[in-house]
Write a protein that holds these residues in place. Structure first.
Motif, PDB file in Angstrom:
ATOM      1  N   GLN A  16       0.806  -1.221   0.000  1.00  0.00           N
ATOM      2  CA  GLN A  16       0.000   0.000   0.000  1.00  0.00           C
ATOM      3  C   GLN A  16       0.840   1.271   0.000  1.00  0.00           C
ATOM      4  O   GLN A  16       0.363   2.325  -0.401  1.00  0.00           O
ATOM      5  CB  GLN A  16      -0.941   0.016   1.202  1.00  0.00           C
ATOM      6  CG  GLN A  16      -2.042  -1.001   1.109  1.00  0.00           C
ATOM      7  CD  GLN A  16      -2.926  -1.010   2.338  1.00  0.00           C
ATOM      8  OE1 GLN A  16      -2.979  -0.051   3.103  1.00  0.00           O
ATOM      9  NE2 GLN A  16      -3.621  -2.118   2.546  1.00  0.00           N
ATOM     10  N   TRP A  18       3.500   1.995  -1.878  1.00  0.00           N
ATOM     11  CA  TRP A  18       3.811   2.388  -3.265  1.00  0.00           C
ATOM     12  C   TRP A  18       3.351   1.261  -4.185  1.00  0.00           C
ATOM     13  O   TRP A  18       4.163   0.474  -4.693  1.00  0.00           O
ATOM     14  CB  TRP A  18       5.308   2.636  -3.404  1.00  0.00           C
ATOM     15  CG  TRP A  18       5.713   3.359  -4.632  1.00  0.00           C
ATOM     16  CD1 TRP A  18       4.950   3.707  -5.709  1.00  0.00           C
ATOM     17  CD2 TRP A  18       7.030   3.833  -4.943  1.00  0.00           C
ATOM     18  NE1 TRP A  18       5.687   4.355  -6.655  1.00  0.00           N
ATOM     19  CE2 TRP A  18       6.981   4.449  -6.204  1.00  0.00           C
ATOM     20  CE3 TRP A  18       8.235   3.783  -4.278  1.00  0.00           C
ATOM     21  CZ2 TRP A  18       8.093   5.009  -6.803  1.00  0.00           C
ATOM     22  CZ3 TRP A  18       9.338   4.346  -4.882  1.00  0.00           C
ATOM     23  CH2 TRP A  18       9.264   4.966  -6.121  1.00  0.00           C
ATOM     24  N   GLU A  20       2.302   0.769  -7.275  1.00  0.00           N
ATOM     25  CA  GLU A  20       2.816   0.558  -8.632  1.00  0.00           C
ATOM     26  C   GLU A  20       4.176  -0.141  -8.615  1.00  0.00           C
ATOM     27  O   GLU A  20       4.407  -1.108  -9.326  1.00  0.00           O
ATOM     28  CB  GLU A  20       2.914   1.898  -9.358  1.00  0.00           C
ATOM     29  CG  GLU A  20       3.410   1.765 -10.781  1.00  0.00           C
ATOM     30  CD  GLU A  20       3.567   3.112 -11.471  1.00  0.00           C
ATOM     31  OE1 GLU A  20       3.695   3.112 -12.692  1.00  0.00           O
ATOM     32  OE2 GLU A  20       3.592   4.151 -10.774  1.00  0.00           O
ATOM     33  N   GLU A  52     -10.919  -1.266  -2.880  1.00  0.00           N
ATOM     34  CA  GLU A  52     -10.145  -0.143  -2.351  1.00  0.00           C
ATOM     35  C   GLU A  52      -8.669  -0.241  -2.747  1.00  0.00           C
ATOM     36  O   GLU A  52      -8.057   0.749  -3.140  1.00  0.00           O
ATOM     37  CB  GLU A  52     -10.272  -0.065  -0.821  1.00  0.00           C
ATOM     38  CG  GLU A  52     -11.652   0.286  -0.326  1.00  0.00           C
ATOM     39  CD  GLU A  52     -12.586  -0.925  -0.257  1.00  0.00           C
ATOM     40  OE1 GLU A  52     -12.084  -2.076  -0.304  1.00  0.00           O
ATOM     41  OE2 GLU A  52     -13.804  -0.714  -0.176  1.00  0.00           O
ATOM     42  N   ALA A  55      -8.250   0.382  -6.453  1.00  0.00           N
ATOM     43  CA  ALA A  55      -8.364   1.814  -6.715  1.00  0.00           C
ATOM     44  C   ALA A  55      -7.070   2.528  -6.318  1.00  0.00           C
ATOM     45  O   ALA A  55      -6.622   3.454  -7.008  1.00  0.00           O
ATOM     46  CB  ALA A  55      -9.549   2.406  -5.952  1.00  0.00           C
ATOM     47  N   LEU A  56      -6.472   2.100  -5.219  1.00  0.00           N
ATOM     48  CA  LEU A  56      -5.194   2.664  -4.788  1.00  0.00           C
ATOM     49  C   LEU A  56      -4.117   2.395  -5.832  1.00  0.00           C
ATOM     50  O   LEU A  56      -3.313   3.267  -6.148  1.00  0.00           O
ATOM     51  CB  LEU A  56      -4.796   2.071  -3.436  1.00  0.00           C
ATOM     52  CG  LEU A  56      -3.504   2.569  -2.809  1.00  0.00           C
ATOM     53  CD1 LEU A  56      -3.594   4.058  -2.501  1.00  0.00           C
ATOM     54  CD2 LEU A  56      -3.200   1.783  -1.545  1.00  0.00           C
ATOM     55  N   TYR A  57      -4.121   1.189  -6.391  1.00  0.00           N
ATOM     56  CA  TYR A  57      -3.151   0.844  -7.439  1.00  0.00           C
ATOM     57  C   TYR A  57      -3.347   1.736  -8.668  1.00  0.00           C
ATOM     58  O   TYR A  57      -2.382   2.282  -9.204  1.00  0.00           O
ATOM     59  CB  TYR A  57      -3.298  -0.629  -7.821  1.00  0.00           C
ATOM     60  CG  TYR A  57      -2.402  -1.025  -8.967  1.00  0.00           C
ATOM     61  CD1 TYR A  57      -1.042  -1.240  -8.761  1.00  0.00           C
ATOM     62  CD2 TYR A  57      -2.890  -1.155 -10.257  1.00  0.00           C
ATOM     63  CE1 TYR A  57      -0.205  -1.586  -9.802  1.00  0.00           C
ATOM     64  CE2 TYR A  57      -2.060  -1.506 -11.306  1.00  0.00           C
ATOM     65  CZ  TYR A  57      -0.726  -1.719 -11.073  1.00  0.00           C
ATOM     66  OH  TYR A  57       0.106  -2.047 -12.109  1.00  0.00           O
ATOM     67  N   GLU A  58      -4.575   1.880  -9.111  1.00  0.00           N
ATOM     68  CA  GLU A  58      -4.862   2.718 -10.281  1.00  0.00           C
ATOM     69  C   GLU A  58      -4.446   4.169 -10.032  1.00  0.00           C
ATOM     70  O   GLU A  58      -3.889   4.830 -10.903  1.00  0.00           O
ATOM     71  CB  GLU A  58      -6.343   2.649 -10.651  1.00  0.00           C
ATOM     72  CG  GLU A  58      -6.769   1.311 -11.190  1.00  0.00           C
ATOM     73  CD  GLU A  58      -6.030   0.928 -12.459  1.00  0.00           C
ATOM     74  OE1 GLU A  58      -5.736   1.804 -13.287  1.00  0.00           O
ATOM     75  OE2 GLU A  58      -5.739  -0.273 -12.619  1.00  0.00           O
ATOM     76  N   SER A  59      -4.701   4.644  -8.835  1.00  0.00           N
ATOM     77  CA  SER A  59      -4.295   6.001  -8.468  1.00  0.00           C
ATOM     78  C   SER A  59      -2.777   6.145  -8.503  1.00  0.00           C
ATOM     79  O   SER A  59      -2.245   7.152  -8.969  1.00  0.00           O
ATOM     80  CB  SER A  59      -4.829   6.336  -7.075  1.00  0.00           C
ATOM     81  OG  SER A  59      -4.340   7.568  -6.627  1.00  0.00           O
ATOM     82  N   SER A  60      -2.074   5.130  -8.015  1.00  0.00           N
ATOM     83  CA  SER A  60      -0.614   5.147  -8.015  1.00  0.00           C
ATOM     84  C   SER A  60      -0.068   5.160  -9.435  1.00  0.00           C
ATOM     85  O   SER A  60       0.877   5.886  -9.745  1.00  0.00           O
ATOM     86  CB  SER A  60      -0.088   3.934  -7.255  1.00  0.00           C
ATOM     87  OG  SER A  60       1.312   3.887  -7.284  1.00  0.00           O
ATOM     88  N   GLN A  62      -1.623   6.272 -12.105  1.00  0.00           N
ATOM     89  CA  GLN A  62      -1.935   7.581 -12.682  1.00  0.00           C
ATOM     90  C   GLN A  62      -0.977   8.649 -12.163  1.00  0.00           C
ATOM     91  O   GLN A  62      -0.508   9.490 -12.917  1.00  0.00           O
ATOM     92  CB  GLN A  62      -3.388   7.968 -12.369  1.00  0.00           C
ATOM     93  CG  GLN A  62      -3.817   9.268 -12.983  1.00  0.00           C
ATOM     94  CD  GLN A  62      -3.777   9.240 -14.500  1.00  0.00           C
ATOM     95  OE1 GLN A  62      -3.949   8.202 -15.126  1.00  0.00           O
ATOM     96  NE2 GLN A  62      -3.522  10.379 -15.106  1.00  0.00           N
ATOM     97  N   GLU A  63      -0.676   8.604 -10.878  1.00  0.00           N
ATOM     98  CA  GLU A  63       0.262   9.559 -10.289  1.00  0.00           C
ATOM     99  C   GLU A  63       1.641   9.426 -10.934  1.00  0.00           C
ATOM    100  O   GLU A  63       2.311  10.423 -11.218  1.00  0.00           O
ATOM    101  CB  GLU A  63       0.353   9.330  -8.784  1.00  0.00           C
ATOM    102  CG  GLU A  63       1.210  10.341  -8.058  1.00  0.00           C
ATOM    103  CD  GLU A  63       1.212  10.068  -6.570  1.00  0.00           C
ATOM    104  OE1 GLU A  63       2.317  10.065  -5.975  1.00  0.00           O
ATOM    105  OE2 GLU A  63       0.126   9.866  -5.997  1.00  0.00           O
TER     106      GLU A  63
END
Length: 92
Positions: A16, A18, A20, A52, A55-60, A62-63
């Motif tokens: 969680q 990092w 990606e 959840e 979604a955290l992975y996808e956000s990472s 994208q970031e």
């Protein structure tokens, strides 16, 4: 943070931080150290089953893309002189 590759909870908590980068590392570690396979596979299943965490992975991801785009934009705006200095610095 300490990572215990024999503990599913430890792997998920570490992932969680990092997602990606750690996702790729878990794939590597799975092939390089099969003794940790049961815990890694269980953690990967838990991650894949969690909305959840996905979604955290996808956000990472994208970031990471945004950061790469910003770096590319900065590179474009550098003067030829600055680029040359960087090239010389990398050679030494």
């Amino acid at each position: 943070m300490q990572l215990d590759l024999n503990s599913v909870e430890s792997i998920v908590a570490w992932w969680q931080v990092w997602p990606e980068r750690h996702d790729v590392y878990l794939d590597y570690k799975l092939s390089a150290s099969p003794e940790f396979a049961p815990a890694i596979l269980a953690a990967q299943r838990r991650i894949a089953a969690s909305r959840e965490l996905m979604a955290l992975y996808e956000s990472s991801v994208q970031e990471g893309r945004v950061q790469q785009a910003q770096l590319a934009e900065q590179q474009i705006t550098l003067s030829a002189r600055e680029l040359r200095y960087r090239e010389f610095a990398m050679m030494t």
